[in-house]
Design a protein around this motif. Structure first.
Motif, mmCIF file in Angstrom:
data_model
loop_
_atom_site.group_PDB
_atom_site.id
_atom_site.type_symbol
_atom_site.label_atom_id
_atom_site.label_comp_id
_atom_site.label_asym_id
_atom_site.label_seq_id
_atom_site.Cartn_x
_atom_site.Cartn_y
_atom_site.Cartn_z
ATOM 1 N N ASP A 24 -20.563 -0.383 -22.175
ATOM 2 C CA ASP A 24 -20.092 0.190 -20.908
ATOM 3 C C ASP A 24 -21.217 0.254 -19.881
ATOM 4 O O ASP A 24 -21.000 0.004 -18.689
ATOM 5 N N GLN A 25 -22.417 0.594 -20.337
ATOM 6 C CA GLN A 25 -23.540 0.733 -19.413
ATOM 7 C C GLN A 25 -23.987 -0.621 -18.876
ATOM 8 O O GLN A 25 -24.336 -0.752 -17.702
ATOM 9 N N ILE A 26 -23.996 -1.640 -19.732
ATOM 10 C CA ILE A 26 -24.320 -3.002 -19.273
ATOM 11 C C ILE A 26 -23.308 -3.434 -18.224
ATOM 12 O O ILE A 26 -23.665 -3.978 -17.169
ATOM 13 N N GLU A 27 -22.030 -3.191 -18.513
ATOM 14 C CA GLU A 27 -20.973 -3.555 -17.569
ATOM 15 C C GLU A 27 -21.153 -2.836 -16.233
ATOM 16 O O GLU A 27 -20.996 -3.434 -15.157
ATOM 17 N N MET A 28 -21.494 -1.557 -16.296
ATOM 18 C CA MET A 28 -21.677 -0.764 -15.080
ATOM 19 C C MET A 28 -22.842 -1.296 -14.242
ATOM 20 O O MET A 28 -22.736 -1.445 -13.018
ATOM 21 N N ASP A 29 -23.953 -1.613 -14.913
ATOM 22 C CA ASP A 29 -25.121 -2.135 -14.196
ATOM 23 C C ASP A 29 -24.820 -3.476 -13.543
ATOM 24 O O ASP A 29 -25.233 -3.738 -12.412
ATOM 25 N N LEU A 30 -24.111 -4.323 -14.263
ATOM 26 C CA LEU A 30 -23.762 -5.632 -13.703
ATOM 27 C C LEU A 30 -22.790 -5.478 -12.537
ATOM 28 O O LEU A 30 -22.909 -6.170 -11.513
ATOM 29 N N SER A 31 -21.837 -4.561 -12.660
ATOM 30 C CA SER A 31 -20.872 -4.325 -11.577
ATOM 31 C C SER A 31 -21.568 -3.852 -10.312
ATOM 32 O O SER A 31 -21.223 -4.273 -9.194
ATOM 33 N N LYS A 32 -22.572 -2.994 -10.474
ATOM 34 C CA LYS A 32 -23.325 -2.506 -9.320
ATOM 35 C C LYS A 32 -24.144 -3.625 -8.682
ATOM 36 O O LYS A 32 -24.372 -3.632 -7.470
ATOM 37 N N SER A 235 -35.794 7.071 -38.716
ATOM 38 C CA SER A 235 -35.034 6.110 -37.925
ATOM 39 C C SER A 235 -34.861 6.579 -36.489
ATOM 40 O O SER A 235 -34.875 7.778 -36.212
ATOM 41 N N ILE A 236 -34.723 5.606 -35.605
ATOM 42 C CA ILE A 236 -34.323 5.848 -34.215
ATOM 43 C C ILE A 236 -33.070 5.009 -33.994
ATOM 44 O O ILE A 236 -33.152 3.779 -33.943
ATOM 45 N N ILE A 237 -31.928 5.647 -33.921
ATOM 46 C CA ILE A 237 -30.666 4.913 -33.822
ATOM 47 C C ILE A 237 -30.264 4.799 -32.357
ATOM 48 O O ILE A 237 -29.566 5.651 -31.797
ATOM 49 N N ILE A 238 -30.746 3.750 -31.733
ATOM 50 C CA ILE A 238 -30.457 3.451 -30.329
ATOM 51 C C ILE A 238 -30.041 1.991 -30.238
ATOM 52 O O ILE A 238 -30.804 1.100 -30.620
ATOM 53 N N GLY A 239 -28.826 1.725 -29.772
ATOM 54 C CA GLY A 239 -28.419 0.351 -29.521
ATOM 55 C C GLY A 239 -29.238 -0.231 -28.391
ATOM 56 O O GLY A 239 -29.621 0.469 -27.452
ATOM 57 N N MET A 240 -29.523 -1.527 -28.462
ATOM 58 C CA MET A 240 -30.368 -2.160 -27.439
ATOM 59 C C MET A 240 -29.776 -2.037 -26.042
ATOM 60 O O MET A 240 -30.496 -2.002 -25.046
ATOM 61 N N GLY A 241 -28.460 -1.952 -25.969
ATOM 62 C CA GLY A 241 -27.808 -1.815 -24.671
ATOM 63 C C GLY A 241 -28.109 -0.509 -23.974
ATOM 64 O O GLY A 241 -27.843 -0.356 -22.781
ATOM 65 N N GLU A 242 -28.674 0.464 -24.703
ATOM 66 C CA GLU A 242 -29.066 1.736 -24.094
ATOM 67 C C GLU A 242 -30.388 1.636 -23.338
ATOM 68 O O GLU A 242 -30.734 2.545 -22.588
ATOM 69 N N ILE A 243 -31.116 0.552 -23.555
ATOM 70 C CA ILE A 243 -32.451 0.405 -22.976
ATOM 71 C C ILE A 243 -32.350 -0.301 -21.627
ATOM 72 O O ILE A 243 -31.875 -1.433 -21.541
ATOM 73 N N GLN A 244 -32.807 0.366 -20.574
ATOM 74 C CA GLN A 244 -32.680 -0.181 -19.220
ATOM 75 C C GLN A 244 -33.326 -1.557 -19.096
ATOM 76 O O GLN A 244 -32.774 -2.465 -18.453
ATOM 77 N N GLU A 245 -34.474 -1.736 -19.720
ATOM 78 C CA GLU A 245 -35.181 -3.015 -19.607
ATOM 79 C C GLU A 245 -34.414 -4.159 -20.267
ATOM 80 O O GLU A 245 -34.536 -5.315 -19.843
ATOM 81 N N ILE A 246 -33.620 -3.841 -21.276
ATOM 82 C CA ILE A 246 -32.758 -4.856 -21.890
ATOM 83 C C ILE A 246 -31.615 -5.201 -20.931
ATOM 84 O O ILE A 246 -31.295 -6.382 -20.702
ATOM 85 N N ARG A 247 -31.020 -4.175 -20.350
ATOM 86 C CA ARG A 247 -29.915 -4.424 -19.404
ATOM 87 C C ARG A 247 -30.401 -5.226 -18.201
ATOM 88 O O ARG A 247 -29.670 -6.065 -17.654
ATOM 89 N N ASP A 248 -31.645 -4.993 -17.802
ATOM 90 C CA ASP A 248 -32.203 -5.733 -16.665
ATOM 91 C C ASP A 248 -32.295 -7.227 -16.956
ATOM 92 O O ASP A 248 -32.156 -8.057 -16.036
ATOM 93 N N ILE A 249 -32.539 -7.592 -18.213
ATOM 94 C CA ILE A 249 -32.604 -9.017 -18.568
ATOM 95 C C ILE A 249 -31.229 -9.657 -18.393
ATOM 96 O O ILE A 249 -31.109 -10.773 -17.874
ATOM 97 N N PHE A 250 -30.181 -8.959 -18.807
ATOM 98 C CA PHE A 250 -28.830 -9.492 -18.613
ATOM 99 C C PHE A 250 -28.531 -9.651 -17.118
ATOM 100 O O PHE A 250 -27.896 -10.636 -16.701
ATOM 101 N N ILE A 251 -28.983 -8.718 -16.307
ATOM 102 C CA ILE A 251 -28.781 -8.815 -14.861
ATOM 103 C C ILE A 251 -29.497 -10.050 -14.311
ATOM 104 O O ILE A 251 -28.938 -10.810 -13.512
ATOM 105 N N GLU A 252 -30.730 -10.268 -14.750
ATOM 106 C CA GLU A 252 -31.483 -11.455 -14.334
ATOM 107 C C GLU A 252 -30.738 -12.722 -14.697
ATOM 108 O O GLU A 252 -30.648 -13.662 -13.904
#
Length: 264
Positions: A24-32, A235-252
């Motif tokens: 959802d967050q990746i989708e939101m960032d791309l939509s913006k 453990s640190i249970i964080i999906g990669m999609g939660e990381i802003q820098e990962i989402r920025d790569i998809f935007i690029e």
């Protein structure tokens, strides 16, 4: 004016909490990023879509259904950004599906998966490091990737190598369904006296594989296998999609999307 659509394509997940934080967050960032485009969603895992339909009564389109709908609604331009990590079978199948629509729109473009260029690998190494603890000198960090029988599985050992080259010598990748695997990790660290291990997902969502195969209560989860071998496991249970820098790569990648044409 041309009607434009943004179609974000993901594998999908039945875990709502991680979906909200990742897909959802990746989708939101791309939509913006592309406000002039009408946003649409599609998933590629029919098994997960069937589960959502049965459990929640919600139908999620696959890419073909989404594109047919956009065509019927008179859209002229479609920008597609997948949230896949590698250029594997899911992405390959998506690309071939798109070829059936290349003459139905004025333009149809697709962005690359996360790990495509060597620069992507370096950016992902840095992005993942943003969630590492500050002091990891006494820890081995083990990332769980999905893995694949597809030749694009080579992205995982490449990523493992890049971590080392970028200065993260205590970071390792192993996969559930490919190479390297957990046994590879043991062979790589057999002479390392460190007994503290930090488990982290290397998947866009922290879904079934993470909840069960990585940190589940079953004997064959990675957590319990490591515990049985005398490791101290955190453990640190964080999906990669939660990381802003990962989402920025998809935007690029969406910004640099390549257009399909008749010669594709």
């Amino acid at each position: 004016m041309n009607k434009k659509a943004l179609l974000v394509v993901s594998f999908g997940t039945s875990y709502d909490e991680t979906r909200k934080k990742t897909i959802d967050q990746i989708e939101m960032d791309l939509s913006k990023t592309f406000p002039e485009h009408e946003f649409r969603r599609a998933w590629t895992s029919q098994m997960i879509m069937n589960k959502i339909k049965k459990r929640d009564g919600i139908h999620i389109n696959n890419p073909t259904e989404a594109l047919e709908k956009l065509h019927s609604e008179g859209y002229d331009e479609v920008l597609i950004q997948p949230t896949h990590i590698i250029n594997g079978s899911e992405y390959e199948g998506l690309y071939h599906d798109l070829l059936n629509f290349k003459d139905k729109f004025k333009s149809i473009s697709i962005g690359n998966p996360l790990l495509t260029s060597m620069e992507d690998y370096k950016k992902v190494a840095f992005a993942m490091s943003t969630i590492f603890p500050k002091d990891t000198d006494d820890k081995l960090i083990l990332l769980m990737g999905h893995g694949s029988e597809h030749h694009a599985n080579s992205a995982y050992p490449c990523m493992d190598y890049v971590f080392n080259e970028e200065g993260y010598s205590n970071v390792y990748i192993a996969t559930v369904e490919g190479f390297p695997d957990l046994d590879t990790f043991f062979s790589q660290t057999v002479s390392n006296p460190t007994k503290n291990i930090l488990l982290i997902p290397f998947m866009i969502v922290a879904g079934d594989h993470i909840q069960n195969d990585l940190v589940g209560d079953e004997k064959d989860s990675w957590k319990n296998i490591l515990l049985s071998k005398g490791y101290n496991v955190d453990s640190i249970i964080i999906g990669m999609g939660e990381i802003q820098e990962i989402r920025d790569i998809f935007i690029e990648h969406a910004k640099k999307a390549r257009q399909l044409n008749v010669e594709s």
